[in-house]
Design a protein around this motif. Sequence first.
Motif, PDB file in Angstrom:
ATOM      1  N   GLN A 599       0.861  -1.184   0.000  1.00 56.14           N
ATOM      2  CA  GLN A 599       0.000   0.000   0.000  1.00 56.14           C
ATOM      3  C   GLN A 599       0.893   1.229   0.000  1.00 56.14           C
ATOM      4  OE1 GLN A 599      -3.328   0.492   2.799  1.00 56.14           O
ATOM      5  NE2 GLN A 599      -2.979  -1.638   3.399  1.00 56.14           N
ATOM      6  N   LEU A 600       0.510   2.235  -0.771  1.00 54.75           N
ATOM      7  CA  LEU A 600       1.346   3.412  -0.934  1.00 54.75           C
ATOM      8  C   LEU A 600       0.480   4.666  -0.967  1.00 54.75           C
ATOM      9  CD1 LEU A 600       4.271   4.447  -1.607  1.00 54.75           C
ATOM     10  CD2 LEU A 600       3.646   4.204  -4.020  1.00 54.75           C
ATOM     11  N   LEU A 613      -2.950   4.063  -2.848  1.00 53.62           N
ATOM     12  CA  LEU A 613      -2.893   3.064  -3.910  1.00 53.62           C
ATOM     13  C   LEU A 613      -2.440   1.707  -3.382  1.00 53.62           C
ATOM     14  CD1 LEU A 613      -1.015   5.598  -6.065  1.00 53.62           C
ATOM     15  CD2 LEU A 613      -3.186   4.662  -6.856  1.00 53.62           C
ATOM     16  N   VAL A 614      -2.805   0.682  -4.127  1.00 53.26           N
ATOM     17  CA  VAL A 614      -2.366  -0.690  -3.870  1.00 53.26           C
ATOM     18  C   VAL A 614      -1.610  -1.170  -5.100  1.00 53.26           C
ATOM     19  CG1 VAL A 614      -3.118  -3.066  -3.503  1.00 53.26           C
ATOM     20  CG2 VAL A 614      -4.302  -1.184  -2.354  1.00 53.26           C
ATOM     21  N   PHE A 615      -0.494  -1.857  -4.883  1.00 53.50           N
ATOM     22  CA  PHE A 615       0.263  -2.371  -6.030  1.00 53.50           C
ATOM     23  C   PHE A 615       0.671  -3.813  -5.785  1.00 53.50           C
ATOM     24  CE2 PHE A 615       3.545  -0.398  -3.329  1.00 53.50           C
ATOM     25  CZ  PHE A 615       4.434  -1.454  -3.178  1.00 53.50           C
ATOM     26  N   CYS A 616       0.931  -4.468  -6.884  1.00 56.13           N
ATOM     27  CA  CYS A 616       1.450  -5.838  -6.868  1.00 56.13           C
ATOM     28  C   CYS A 616       2.433  -5.951  -8.017  1.00 56.13           C
ATOM     29  CB  CYS A 616       0.310  -6.832  -7.031  1.00 56.13           C
ATOM     30  SG  CYS A 616       0.858  -8.518  -7.330  1.00 56.13           S
ATOM     31  N   VAL A 617       3.640  -6.463  -7.749  1.00 57.13           N
ATOM     32  CA  VAL A 617       4.627  -6.615  -8.810  1.00 57.13           C
ATOM     33  C   VAL A 617       5.221  -8.012  -8.742  1.00 57.13           C
ATOM     34  CG1 VAL A 617       6.429  -5.547  -7.376  1.00 57.13           C
ATOM     35  CG2 VAL A 617       6.727  -5.695  -9.857  1.00 57.13           C
ATOM     36  N   LEU A 618       5.247  -8.665  -9.885  1.00 61.95           N
ATOM     37  CA  LEU A 618       5.801 -10.014 -10.016  1.00 61.95           C
ATOM     38  C   LEU A 618       7.023  -9.954 -10.915  1.00 61.95           C
ATOM     39  CD1 LEU A 618       5.553 -13.156  -9.676  1.00 61.95           C
ATOM     40  CD2 LEU A 618       4.218 -13.117 -11.800  1.00 61.95           C
ATOM     41  N   HIS A 619       8.143 -10.472 -10.405  1.00 61.13           N
ATOM     42  CA  HIS A 619       9.341 -10.605 -11.225  1.00 61.13           C
ATOM     43  C   HIS A 619       9.508 -12.076 -11.558  1.00 61.13           C
ATOM     44  CE1 HIS A 619      14.008 -10.228 -11.636  1.00 61.13           C
ATOM     45  NE2 HIS A 619      13.402 -10.209 -12.816  1.00 61.13           N
ATOM     46  N   GLY A 622      14.945 -12.574 -15.099  1.00 60.34           N
ATOM     47  CA  GLY A 622      15.409 -11.847 -16.282  1.00 60.34           C
ATOM     48  C   GLY A 622      14.787 -10.469 -16.379  1.00 60.34           C
ATOM     49  N   TRP A 623      14.258 -10.164 -17.586  1.00 58.12           N
ATOM     50  CA  TRP A 623      13.697  -8.829 -17.847  1.00 58.12           C
ATOM     51  C   TRP A 623      12.178  -8.809 -17.722  1.00 58.12           C
ATOM     52  CZ3 TRP A 623      18.430  -7.501 -17.792  1.00 58.12           C
ATOM     53  CH2 TRP A 623      19.395  -8.181 -18.539  1.00 58.12           C
ATOM     54  N   ASP A 624      11.605  -9.874 -17.221  1.00 57.92           N
ATOM     55  CA  ASP A 624      10.148 -10.038 -17.255  1.00 57.92           C
ATOM     56  C   ASP A 624       9.506  -9.625 -15.929  1.00 57.92           C
ATOM     57  OD1 ASP A 624       7.705 -10.646 -18.240  1.00 57.92           O
ATOM     58  OD2 ASP A 624       8.075 -12.780 -18.561  1.00 57.92           O
ATOM     59  N   PHE A 625       8.727  -8.525 -15.982  1.00 55.45           N
ATOM     60  CA  PHE A 625       8.010  -8.014 -14.817  1.00 55.45           C
ATOM     61  C   PHE A 625       6.535  -7.856 -15.167  1.00 55.45           C
ATOM     62  CE2 PHE A 625      12.355  -6.662 -14.344  1.00 55.45           C
ATOM     63  CZ  PHE A 625      12.618  -6.708 -12.987  1.00 55.45           C
ATOM     64  N   HIS A 626       5.696  -8.060 -14.167  1.00 58.58           N
ATOM     65  CA  HIS A 626       4.248  -7.895 -14.355  1.00 58.58           C
ATOM     66  C   HIS A 626       3.724  -7.145 -13.133  1.00 58.58           C
ATOM     67  CE1 HIS A 626       0.542  -9.116 -16.460  1.00 58.58           C
ATOM     68  NE2 HIS A 626      -0.015  -9.090 -15.257  1.00 58.58           N
ATOM     69  N   CYS A 627       3.270  -5.909 -13.341  1.00 60.87           N
ATOM     70  CA  CYS A 627       2.879  -5.054 -12.224  1.00 60.87           C
ATOM     71  C   CYS A 627       1.471  -4.514 -12.430  1.00 60.87           C
ATOM     72  CB  CYS A 627       3.859  -3.893 -12.082  1.00 60.87           C
ATOM     73  SG  CYS A 627       3.420  -2.712 -10.787  1.00 60.87           S
ATOM     74  N   GLY A 628       0.680  -4.535 -11.368  1.00 59.39           N
ATOM     75  CA  GLY A 628      -0.655  -3.961 -11.396  1.00 59.39           C
ATOM     76  C   GLY A 628      -0.817  -2.931 -10.297  1.00 59.39           C
ATOM     77  N   VAL A 629      -1.624  -1.890 -10.575  1.00 60.83           N
ATOM     78  CA  VAL A 629      -1.863  -0.807  -9.612  1.00 60.83           C
ATOM     79  C   VAL A 629      -3.347  -0.461  -9.622  1.00 60.83           C
ATOM     80  CG1 VAL A 629      -1.338   1.581  -8.968  1.00 60.83           C
ATOM     81  CG2 VAL A 629       0.453   0.148  -9.982  1.00 60.83           C
TER      82      VAL A 629
END
Length: 906
Positions: A599-600, A613-619, A622-629
Amino acid sequence: MNTTSYIPENTDQEQSTFKVSTPLRSPTSPLEQAEGVYVTLHGHFYQPPRENPYLGTIERQSSAAPFHDWNERIYHECYRPNAFARIFNDQGEVINIVNNFEYLSFNIGPTLMSWLETYDTEVYQRIIEADRKSCERLQGHGNGIAQVYNHIIMPLANRQDKVTQVRWGKADFQARFGRDPEGMWLAEAAVDMATIEVLIEEGIRFIILAPSQAQRCRLIPGMASDTDANTHPTWEEVGGAQIDPTRPYRCYLLDRERYIDIFFYDGPISRDIGFNAVLSSSQNLANRLGQAVRCDRKPSQLISIATDGETFGHHKRDTEKAIAYAFHETFPQMGWTVTNYAHYLSLHPPTWEVQLKPVTAWSCSHGVDRWQDDCGCGGEGSLWHQKWRRPLRDALDWLRDQLRDIYQEIGGLLFQDPWETRNRYIEIMGQFPRQVQLDSSAADPIQAFLNAHQNHELTPDERVDALRLLEMQRHGLLMYTSCGWFFAELSRPEGVQILRYAARAVDLAADVAGISLEPEFIQRLALAPSNVALFETGAGVYQQLVIPSQIDVQAVAAHYAITSLFNPYPPQHPYFSYQAEQIDYQIQRLGSLSLAIGQLQLTSNVTSESEHLVFCVLHLGGWDFHCGVQLFSGRKQYGEMKAKLFNTLQQASATNIVLAISDTFGHQHYGLHDLLPEERHRIISLLSQETLSRLNQLYTQVYRDNYGVLMAFQYDDLEVPPELLTAAQVALNHRALNTLKGLEKEMSDPELETSQVGASDLAELAAIATEAEQAGCRLKLDAAYPLLEDLILRLLWQLFHHVDVDLSPHRIQRLQILLNLVHQLQLNIHLDRAQELYLRCLQEQMTLLNHSQAITQAQLLEQNGDAMSNQDLSQGNPLSMAQMRQLLQLGRKLAIDIQPWLESYQ
């Protein structure tokens, strides 16, 4: 090593030891009475605002490489070299370091000064100090003059914008220099009588123009005598740049009661300085200026030169050295007085008046068409047109008027006087970006400003709207920065930047008034044809280059989330133009997968608006990231979401966790490509470390296994196979970098015994340097240059810092070894700051020595009368002569001319 010398030409005097020429003070001193030849060299120092309008920071500009951006590049090539200008002897050794701003007449744009204040406080303070010292030297008249705030073309601005630009420029100058400006630089020297009127109303005494901007001049009626010729003098037509630039002129308004004084710079000499080799030496400069001296001019005359300040070091490399020597040696030797416009005006008020051409500028022969029409100025040969200029100007004028109406209507509900509030907004613009006050009882300058201008007590929402309105107007002025029209194509960075400011103003208007101006603005930009087929029109430029650069608060949160995986953040801290408060944060790792949820609270430093805001980030590796806000919707939902996603992570299925994030946050997601370039590059570099480490180990093993073979090639003078040479270079580079990092760590450890710090690392570096020579490879340690420069500076500081206790031999020895290694490895590091520190500390030691000698001599006189004993007068000095000699020998390693100092210790 960067010790490129400037060797003056033609005169033996220029190779002599440097001494500052102190002007004589007498009743007939040219500093107090107009007498003789005066020289004013004016530098217009300016950089346009480059900040991302949404973040308040300058993004990396690849065209400025190897520097971060063009501000930083020109700083290193011009601004700092002029604040610390070198004077060399004929061996390329530094004689002295001087501050050119003490003798240059200058204006420095507020947007540039703001950047300098943040980037390098020392250079910023040198500029402020230079103005103060020039005030002391020139009877209270400082070298600095103000500038219209963000370099808009004043004749093309409406009256409200003219007034705001002048008031903001004045207020910025007053806040920095602590005095009222006497003069003001007009962007591109663009002027009309409406601008003159505003300047007079705001108390500006003089301006500087090009000779081509004058139409006619005459003796001021009644100025010389009561003869009819002087009571009704005739006008002289000077429209072909024929005006005499060696004297000031008075420009009257129609009522002949109000006026402003004008200096015209010498056009031919100013052009030669900008485009020819006049600055190749101080003598060349003096010779060229000498051609302007008029023998019939009595009792005094002014050689007035004006050019872009960036000429001195950026456009023309190392020329700050030529003007430094000219100011301190060449001009005084010729009997010329270095002055500024305000000082000369105090000695020699105008006896002539001038009438200007209607609308003019110094860089366009068509009036001010360069900033509104296809006039040909600034074209790329005959390849590109500028037909986009008029539609761009029209589109921005339309937008300005829409913003004005919104500001007038809504601002009238909040402010006592909306336009006076805008004119005073400069008082708090310096607070951005600022850290939000966490203590509600602490003084808040923004709230104090609003209290002074509001027409009723504002609610929290009204406070946000009030700041949005003012920011909307600020960006509405920034979008007129002249650079956007200066060149031949709209899609250049300068044109894109002013459109970014326009886009930010449009966004703020939508936030505060609920009106979307963007569709019609884009339609109007579509009338501006681009020279680049990819964009077709200004609409294409806006859609392809401006809209993708817009960053909303959710994008800022995504940036925070992704970078948090590599840079743990404290609970509260500044983040771009926001204050970030981390309310919750949790990270779990499973194999190559890393999942962080948090939470931010982001609060704008500019408008005070806040988002939870609420966020979620998946690494995924490598270079692959998946982030939702998304917006925070309650503790219950947040807790359930966090449990669901962490439970899904335990399944160790990348597909399942990505689907779960998309189900929770929607299909819009952020990845590595959404980060600012420099942050993206930093993360890419971090992700590459493991691979690079393995490669370093591999090359090191190859080098060790084949060292004998490599030496055999060298012994028989055969060409070494490039594969072996590469392995040696990589291995030795890696080893040298690790050793330097170890040396830095030891230097920073207060627990280690001082005499032993760095000894083994320096020995290892010496061994690596010898091994590199034997292997026939040159180390590439560019990445270590800042580290080496910092180490040398730190060792030097420690040496002088502890000098009052003991001049430790090991400290000098470490410095000598490190400097020898730099020479041996042929590393082109910068020793500028080390030279500056060394000379400053050495001069302080000499002052202490002289003071100590004076005290000792006084004591001996008191004890023995005139009978002086042979007692060592240096007894009690901060340094003994032997110690001082050690220090002086070290100066030679720093490329400093120590001979005069050595002679003083004979």
